[in-house]
Motif scaffolding. Structure first.
Motif, PDB file in Angstrom:
ATOM      1  N   MET A  68    -169.650   0.302 -13.975  1.00  0.00           N
ATOM      2  CA  MET A  68    -168.624   0.334 -15.101  1.00  0.00           C
ATOM      3  C   MET A  68    -169.059  -0.213 -16.279  1.00  0.00           C
ATOM      4  O   MET A  68    -169.921  -1.122 -16.143  1.00  0.00           O
ATOM      5  CB  MET A  68    -167.362  -0.472 -14.404  1.00  0.00           C
ATOM      6  CG  MET A  68    -167.683  -2.046 -14.195  1.00  0.00           C
ATOM      7  SD  MET A  68    -166.207  -2.828 -13.263  1.00  0.00           S
ATOM      8  CE  MET A  68    -167.048  -3.112 -11.600  1.00  0.00           C
ATOM      9  N   ARG A  69    -168.303  -0.201 -17.347  1.00  0.00           N
ATOM     10  CA  ARG A  69    -168.876  -0.899 -18.730  1.00  0.00           C
ATOM     11  C   ARG A  69    -168.092  -2.102 -18.788  1.00  0.00           C
ATOM     12  O   ARG A  69    -167.300  -2.478 -18.080  1.00  0.00           O
ATOM     13  CB  ARG A  69    -168.367   0.205 -19.849  1.00  0.00           C
ATOM     14  CG  ARG A  69    -169.009   1.514 -19.547  1.00  0.00           C
ATOM     15  CD  ARG A  69    -168.376   2.581 -20.928  1.00  0.00           C
ATOM     16  NE  ARG A  69    -168.587   1.627 -22.037  1.00  0.00           N
ATOM     17  CZ  ARG A  69    -168.304   2.655 -23.282  1.00  0.00           C
ATOM     18  NH1 ARG A  69    -168.209   3.789 -23.243  1.00  0.00           N
ATOM     19  NH2 ARG A  69    -168.731   2.027 -24.268  1.00  0.00           N
ATOM     20  N   LEU A  70    -168.665  -2.803 -19.914  1.00  0.00           N
ATOM     21  CA  LEU A  70    -168.160  -4.130 -19.981  1.00  0.00           C
ATOM     22  C   LEU A  70    -166.649  -4.183 -20.211  1.00  0.00           C
ATOM     23  O   LEU A  70    -165.863  -5.260 -19.597  1.00  0.00           O
ATOM     24  CB  LEU A  70    -168.776  -4.719 -20.990  1.00  0.00           C
ATOM     25  CG  LEU A  70    -168.676  -6.317 -21.343  1.00  0.00           C
ATOM     26  CD1 LEU A  70    -169.964  -6.964 -21.878  1.00  0.00           C
ATOM     27  CD2 LEU A  70    -167.669  -6.618 -22.268  1.00  0.00           C
ATOM     28  N   SER A  71    -166.010  -3.527 -21.046  1.00  0.00           N
ATOM     29  CA  SER A  71    -164.745  -3.402 -21.166  1.00  0.00           C
ATOM     30  C   SER A  71    -163.983  -3.114 -19.480  1.00  0.00           C
ATOM     31  O   SER A  71    -162.882  -3.867 -19.493  1.00  0.00           O
ATOM     32  CB  SER A  71    -164.280  -2.205 -22.123  1.00  0.00           C
ATOM     33  OG  SER A  71    -164.537  -0.990 -21.539  1.00  0.00           O
ATOM     34  N   GLU A  72    -164.358  -2.197 -18.816  1.00  0.00           N
ATOM     35  CA  GLU A  72    -163.647  -2.001 -17.582  1.00  0.00           C
ATOM     36  C   GLU A  72    -163.820  -3.190 -16.651  1.00  0.00           C
ATOM     37  O   GLU A  72    -162.854  -3.745 -16.045  1.00  0.00           O
ATOM     38  CB  GLU A  72    -164.474  -0.882 -17.138  1.00  0.00           C
ATOM     39  CG  GLU A  72    -164.323   0.437 -17.489  1.00  0.00           C
ATOM     40  CD  GLU A  72    -165.145   1.556 -17.028  1.00  0.00           C
ATOM     41  OE1 GLU A  72    -164.394   2.521 -16.510  1.00  0.00           O
ATOM     42  OE2 GLU A  72    -166.156   1.277 -17.329  1.00  0.00           O
ATOM     43  N   LEU A  73    -165.181  -3.757 -16.819  1.00  0.00           N
ATOM     44  CA  LEU A  73    -165.369  -5.143 -15.975  1.00  0.00           C
ATOM     45  C   LEU A  73    -164.512  -6.216 -16.324  1.00  0.00           C
ATOM     46  O   LEU A  73    -163.789  -6.951 -15.578  1.00  0.00           O
ATOM     47  CB  LEU A  73    -166.684  -5.672 -16.182  1.00  0.00           C
ATOM     48  CG  LEU A  73    -167.365  -6.778 -15.775  1.00  0.00           C
ATOM     49  CD1 LEU A  73    -167.122  -6.662 -14.204  1.00  0.00           C
ATOM     50  CD2 LEU A  73    -168.757  -7.285 -15.902  1.00  0.00           C
ATOM     51  N   SER A  74    -164.390  -6.464 -17.634  1.00  0.00           N
ATOM     52  CA  SER A  74    -163.226  -7.568 -18.106  1.00  0.00           C
ATOM     53  C   SER A  74    -161.922  -7.430 -17.709  1.00  0.00           C
ATOM     54  O   SER A  74    -161.191  -8.228 -17.135  1.00  0.00           O
ATOM     55  CB  SER A  74    -163.420  -7.785 -19.425  1.00  0.00           C
ATOM     56  OG  SER A  74    -162.554  -6.907 -20.409  1.00  0.00           O
ATOM     57  N   ARG A  75    -161.385  -5.996 -17.655  1.00  0.00           N
ATOM     58  CA  ARG A  75    -160.108  -5.571 -17.337  1.00  0.00           C
ATOM     59  C   ARG A  75    -159.941  -5.978 -15.851  1.00  0.00           C
ATOM     60  O   ARG A  75    -159.001  -6.674 -15.440  1.00  0.00           O
ATOM     61  CB  ARG A  75    -159.762  -4.170 -17.698  1.00  0.00           C
ATOM     62  CG  ARG A  75    -158.356  -3.901 -17.595  1.00  0.00           C
ATOM     63  CD  ARG A  75    -158.003  -2.525 -18.675  1.00  0.00           C
ATOM     64  NE  ARG A  75    -158.996  -1.747 -18.335  1.00  0.00           N
ATOM     65  CZ  ARG A  75    -159.538  -1.179 -19.418  1.00  0.00           C
ATOM     66  NH1 ARG A  75    -159.579  -1.644 -20.563  1.00  0.00           N
ATOM     67  NH2 ARG A  75    -160.525  -0.224 -18.941  1.00  0.00           N
ATOM     68  N   ALA A  76    -160.788  -5.561 -15.178  1.00  0.00           N
ATOM     69  CA  ALA A  76    -160.784  -5.684 -13.685  1.00  0.00           C
ATOM     70  C   ALA A  76    -160.749  -7.234 -13.264  1.00  0.00           C
ATOM     71  O   ALA A  76    -160.290  -7.616 -12.154  1.00  0.00           O
ATOM     72  CB  ALA A  76    -161.946  -4.937 -12.873  1.00  0.00           C
ATOM     73  N   ALA A  77    -161.536  -8.048 -14.041  1.00  0.00           N
ATOM     74  CA  ALA A  77    -161.771  -9.324 -13.703  1.00  0.00           C
ATOM     75  C   ALA A  77    -160.522 -10.207 -14.254  1.00  0.00           C
ATOM     76  O   ALA A  77    -160.232 -11.234 -13.843  1.00  0.00           O
ATOM     77  CB  ALA A  77    -162.990 -10.086 -14.118  1.00  0.00           C
ATOM     78  N   GLY A  78    -159.505  -9.525 -15.085  1.00  0.00           N
ATOM     79  CA  GLY A  78    -158.402 -10.332 -15.953  1.00  0.00           C
ATOM     80  C   GLY A  78    -159.116 -11.181 -16.891  1.00  0.00           C
ATOM     81  O   GLY A  78    -158.507 -12.425 -16.968  1.00  0.00           O
TER      82      GLY A  78
END
Lengths: 222, 222
Positions: A1-11
């Motif tokens: 996943m990309r950084l934006s997806e990672l940040s969303r998933a981790a909150g």
């Protein structure tokens, strides 16, 4: 996943992820282009561990780094990872006082084997120092402190700490016994760090809740 | 005694005493000359209490002030002083989540009567949130977390917290029962504040010492 997806998933915000990458708390993703990288489940897992340690454990970024370093290094023994997690929630070092000897006497009385440099020893000794200070001030000020614990000698310290040690001993035994042996070293270490920080918060919260309950019974809701 | 004697007796610098006087944490002495005042045992007592709360409790000056205000105000009920001391060691407020309901279910299961706004509820709910986050990340990352507690439903939360609640319940009952009734309100409140902050440190230190002991037995000194 990309950084934006990672940040969303981790909150957490993308800026926070970038900061963790820059400071090395989070390992880099696999570069896929000049300015892009792919992240996987290991990044998400680590990010959520960091968040838990910071937000609930109240640890500083610097302390989180120390705990993670210990978790990641296969040459660091499991016991030292435990110590790192413990240390992290502790206070800065203090000059030795008579209280350190009292802690030693108490540990021997209890039959607990604990390394001389263990931070938890320091923490307990600091409490004894502070209790002695307050009690002493009470006497000096001639303010009656009936029931204020006396901590001047070994016998008094043993009597003071006994109910607390009795409360946590079976708990600590079960916690260590329940740690599964088949876990990898890293998983074991991570569990130790999370378990130490998070379940310590749970333990103190439960003591407060129980105190409030029994205080309401005794003093009423006035 | 004079300010220099007071500071020596309390083990803090004269500058610190002056700062506490200026910020109102410490009540003024009796003026004996234009630039001089006399201090008594009550100043020493208060100074040592502040020191204990700051140095061992790790409380901020601002939080110490809140605790002392509650201790000094005869209109504030004893239970609220306890809450102030508890609050002070707690985390900043958080947005409610499903974990708050789980805490409520647990308290009912336990039979503990606790005010809806009690900060310890928040603390416990925050731990449950963090544990769920870490466990969830483990699943997402397909990293096996055998033994990692499940905190999604009430039954799991009750099972997770039960040994911790069992450990602290008799302790909290004894702590409240042993508080002498004949103490003045201020003394009782002071005891509650010190007992909460200091003995909480003792409790967590003892859990760590016991964990280290049992971990050494299980994993050896490697």
């Amino acid at each position: 996943m990309r950084l934006s997806e990672l940040s969303r998933a981790a909150g957490v915000t993308p800026a926070t992820v970038k900061w963790y990458l820059r400071t090395g708390l989070l390992h880099r993703g696999e570069a896929t282009a000049a300015n892009q990288a792919q992240y996987d489940g290991s990044h998400l897992q680590r990010l959520r561990l960091i968040r838990a340690l910071v937000e609930v454990g109240g640890l500083s970024t610097e302390t989180v780094r120390e705990v993670l370093t210990a978790v990641d290094d296969p040459d660091i023994p499991v016991l030292d990872v435990l110590a790192a997690a413990h240390d992290s929630a502790g206070r800065p070092p203090r000059a030795p006082t008579g209280a350190d000897d009292l802690v030693e006497v108490f540990l021997r009385h209890r039959g607990w084997t604990v390394k001389p440099g263990s931070p938890a020893r320091q923490q307990l000794a600091a409490v004894l120092d502070a209790l002695a200070t307050v009690a002493d001030a009470g006497r000096t000020a001639q303010i009656g402190h009936p029931g204020q614990p006396e901590v001047a000698d070994a016998e008094a310290v043993i009597a003071l700490l006994q109910p607390y040690a009795d409360a946590v001993e079976p708990l600590a035994r079960a916690e260590i016994a329940n740690a599964p042996v088949e876990l990898s070293r890293a998983q074991l270490a991570e569990r130790a760090a999370v378990g130490t920080v998070l379940m310590e918060q749970a333990l103190t919260a439960l003591r407060r809740l129980a105190q409030e309950h029994f205080a309401a019974q005794r003093y009423g809701r006035t």
